[in-house]
Write a protein that holds these residues in place. Structure first.
Motif, mmCIF file in Angstrom:
data_model
loop_
_atom_site.group_PDB
_atom_site.id
_atom_site.type_symbol
_atom_site.label_atom_id
_atom_site.label_comp_id
_atom_site.label_asym_id
_atom_site.label_seq_id
_atom_site.Cartn_x
_atom_site.Cartn_y
_atom_site.Cartn_z
ATOM 1 N N MET A 131 -6.796 20.049 -11.109
ATOM 2 C CA MET A 131 -5.994 21.174 -11.571
ATOM 3 C C MET A 131 -4.700 20.646 -12.199
ATOM 4 O O MET A 131 -3.841 20.112 -11.512
ATOM 5 N N PHE A 132 -4.606 20.765 -13.519
ATOM 6 C CA PHE A 132 -3.435 20.318 -14.281
ATOM 7 C C PHE A 132 -3.010 18.897 -13.899
ATOM 8 O O PHE A 132 -1.886 18.666 -13.466
ATOM 9 N N PRO A 133 -3.907 17.912 -14.066
ATOM 10 C CA PRO A 133 -3.547 16.530 -13.717
ATOM 11 C C PRO A 133 -2.481 15.976 -14.657
ATOM 12 O O PRO A 133 -2.426 16.349 -15.831
ATOM 13 N N GLN A 154 -4.296 10.566 -7.779
ATOM 14 C CA GLN A 154 -3.972 11.608 -8.746
ATOM 15 C C GLN A 154 -2.681 12.328 -8.369
ATOM 16 O O GLN A 154 -2.406 12.553 -7.184
ATOM 17 N N ARG A 155 -1.913 12.669 -9.404
ATOM 18 C CA ARG A 155 -0.795 13.594 -9.282
ATOM 19 C C ARG A 155 -1.161 14.830 -10.090
ATOM 20 O O ARG A 155 -1.400 14.750 -11.299
ATOM 21 N N SER A 156 -1.242 15.958 -9.413
ATOM 22 C CA SER A 156 -1.701 17.170 -10.093
ATOM 23 C C SER A 156 -1.316 18.383 -9.256
ATOM 24 O O SER A 156 -0.649 18.258 -8.227
ATOM 25 N N ILE A 180 1.231 17.486 -6.324
ATOM 26 C CA ILE A 180 0.917 16.765 -5.091
ATOM 27 C C ILE A 180 0.176 15.483 -5.427
ATOM 28 O O ILE A 180 -0.449 15.351 -6.487
ATOM 29 N N GLU A 181 0.269 14.517 -4.525
ATOM 30 C CA GLU A 181 -0.396 13.229 -4.709
ATOM 31 C C GLU A 181 -1.466 13.044 -3.651
ATOM 32 O O GLU A 181 -1.274 13.389 -2.473
ATOM 33 N N PHE A 182 -2.591 12.479 -4.084
ATOM 34 C CA PHE A 182 -3.694 12.252 -3.147
ATOM 35 C C PHE A 182 -4.649 11.223 -3.730
ATOM 36 O O PHE A 182 -4.595 10.909 -4.934
ATOM 37 N N GLU A 183 -5.500 10.688 -2.882
ATOM 38 C CA GLU A 183 -6.557 9.768 -3.296
ATOM 39 C C GLU A 183 -7.914 10.382 -3.004
ATOM 40 O O GLU A 183 -8.060 11.158 -2.049
ATOM 41 N N VAL A 184 -8.900 10.013 -3.821
ATOM 42 C CA VAL A 184 -10.269 10.499 -3.630
ATOM 43 C C VAL A 184 -11.200 9.303 -3.452
ATOM 44 O O VAL A 184 -11.178 8.355 -4.254
ATOM 45 N N HIS A 185 -11.985 9.338 -2.385
ATOM 46 C CA HIS A 185 -13.048 8.360 -2.155
ATOM 47 C C HIS A 185 -14.384 9.103 -2.076
ATOM 48 O O HIS A 185 -14.450 10.223 -1.547
ATOM 49 N N ILE A 186 -15.431 8.490 -2.596
ATOM 50 C CA ILE A 186 -16.782 9.038 -2.485
ATOM 51 C C ILE A 186 -17.676 7.965 -1.875
ATOM 52 O O ILE A 186 -17.771 6.855 -2.414
ATOM 53 N N ASN A 187 -18.291 8.294 -0.749
ATOM 54 C CA ASN A 187 -19.138 7.333 -0.026
ATOM 55 C C ASN A 187 -18.411 6.016 0.219
ATOM 56 O O ASN A 187 -18.946 4.926 -0.009
ATOM 57 N N ASN A 188 -17.152 6.133 0.652
ATOM 58 C CA ASN A 188 -16.292 4.992 0.985
ATOM 59 C C ASN A 188 -15.890 4.147 -0.217
ATOM 60 O O ASN A 188 -15.341 3.060 -0.048
ATOM 61 N N GLN A 189 -16.143 4.639 -1.423
ATOM 62 C CA GLN A 189 -15.715 3.927 -2.628
ATOM 63 C C GLN A 189 -14.536 4.661 -3.264
ATOM 64 O O GLN A 189 -14.577 5.883 -3.440
ATOM 65 N N PHE A 190 -13.503 3.905 -3.610
ATOM 66 C CA PHE A 190 -12.322 4.507 -4.218
ATOM 67 C C PHE A 190 -12.659 5.039 -5.611
ATOM 68 O O PHE A 190 -13.282 4.352 -6.418
#
Length: 301
Positions: A217-219, A180-182, A166-176
């Motif tokens: 998980m398995f990136p 990731q594909r994992s 699956i593909e997704f993006e991660v932001h922390i406190n509005n910062q990119f």
């Protein structure tokens, strides 16, 4: 470890929970009822527990009745049963302790073979108390909230079908942070660092630290590794519209929901903490050694 070690309040009424349809715990629950009757301590057993295990007692009640009546919750089972009930009880400031009738039992401290002495000490006020924080995740799509729940161990994003990345993006406190594909990502508390996150290569984290783990998980990359962030940060995971199958989200491996394209998962610390009780002889590192089969101390000869 910041665990309070002093004379504490005695308990007057105990709420009893057990793993449903798990007949192995019936005798343990019946012996607990006998002990409490002998000590003249009031109790309520969760109605579903008593019914499913065919335990004869008139002192039963719903989860809501136990929350309103009892000042201690006793959970008999494994870590899964403990997680199921602790997630709800944490919202109501009720101390919790577990009797281990499962496998690992990281969260259920009382040995069934020592239950009478240990439980009597606890109800008389001789115990250690530790606060553990939980996390909550809210799924939002187009500004509307779809689902919200909490977890003591972890919140896991994973594929809806096996062998599908699956593909997704991660932001922390509005910062990119990254895309990731994992096979997914685990957001774990220190309590959950010895659970699923450990199997995925995450570190063991002392339970008093105010941190969260992000464990891929398995990136599909050799450089993506677990990271540790402040538990006061807010994490937002956004699903890509390239996912062919809808991913899923789980809370402590219990409640699961199917996600949709462009869902955003907002994860942050829950305001209420869990009051976890331990026997007086509790030792965090001894627990790690015993549960994870670490080596014993080298002694000089």
């Amino acid at each position: 470890m910041r665990i309070r070690n002093s004379m504490n309040k005695k308990f007057q009424s105990i709420g009893i929970f057990g793993k449903h349809s798990y007949t192995n715990i019936k005798k343990t629950l019946e012996s607990i009822v006998d002990m409490l009757n002998k000590w003249q301590i009031s109790y309520l057993m969760e109605s579903e527990t008593a019914t499913d295990l065919n335990i004869e007692t008139s002192k039963t009640g719903s989860l809501e009745q136990i929350i309103n009546t009892c000042d201690l919750a006793l959970i008999v089972g494994g870590d899964g049963s403990f997680l199921k009930y602790a997630r709800h009880l944490s919202l109501y400031d009720i101390p919790v302790i577990g009797v281990n009738k499962g496998n690992l039992g990281f969260l259920t401290d009382i040995n069934p073979n020592e239950i009478e002495d240990t439980l009597h000490e606890i109800v008389e006020g001789h115990y250690l108390i530790e606060e553990r924080f939980l996390i909550q995740a809210e799924v939002i799509n187009n500004g509307k909230s779809k689902y919200k729940s909490n977890a003591l161990n972890d919140i896991v994003l994973f594929p809806g079908e096996l062998a599908h990345m699956i593909e997704f993006e991660v932001h922390i406190n509005n910062q990119f942070v990254y895309s990731q594909r994992s096979d997914g990502i685990i957001t774990a508390t220190p309590t959950g660092s010895t659970a699923y996150a450990l199997s995925a290569g995450g570190p063991i984290v002392q339970t008093n630290l105010n941190v969260l783990l992000l464990v891929p998980m398995f990136p599909h990359t050799l450089t993506n590794r677990p990271i540790t962030i402040s538990a006061d940060d807010e994490i937002v995971i956004t699903l890509s519209n390239h996912n062919k199958k809808p991913p899923r989200l789980s809370y402590d491996g219990k409640s699961q929901i199917t996600l949709e394209t462009n869902d955003c998962i907002h994860i942050k610390k829950q305001p209420q903490k869990l009051k976890l009780l331990h026997p007086k002889n509790y030792n965090y590192y001894e627990t790690l050694r015993r549960k994870l089969s670490w080596g014993t101390q080298i002694t000089k000869t």
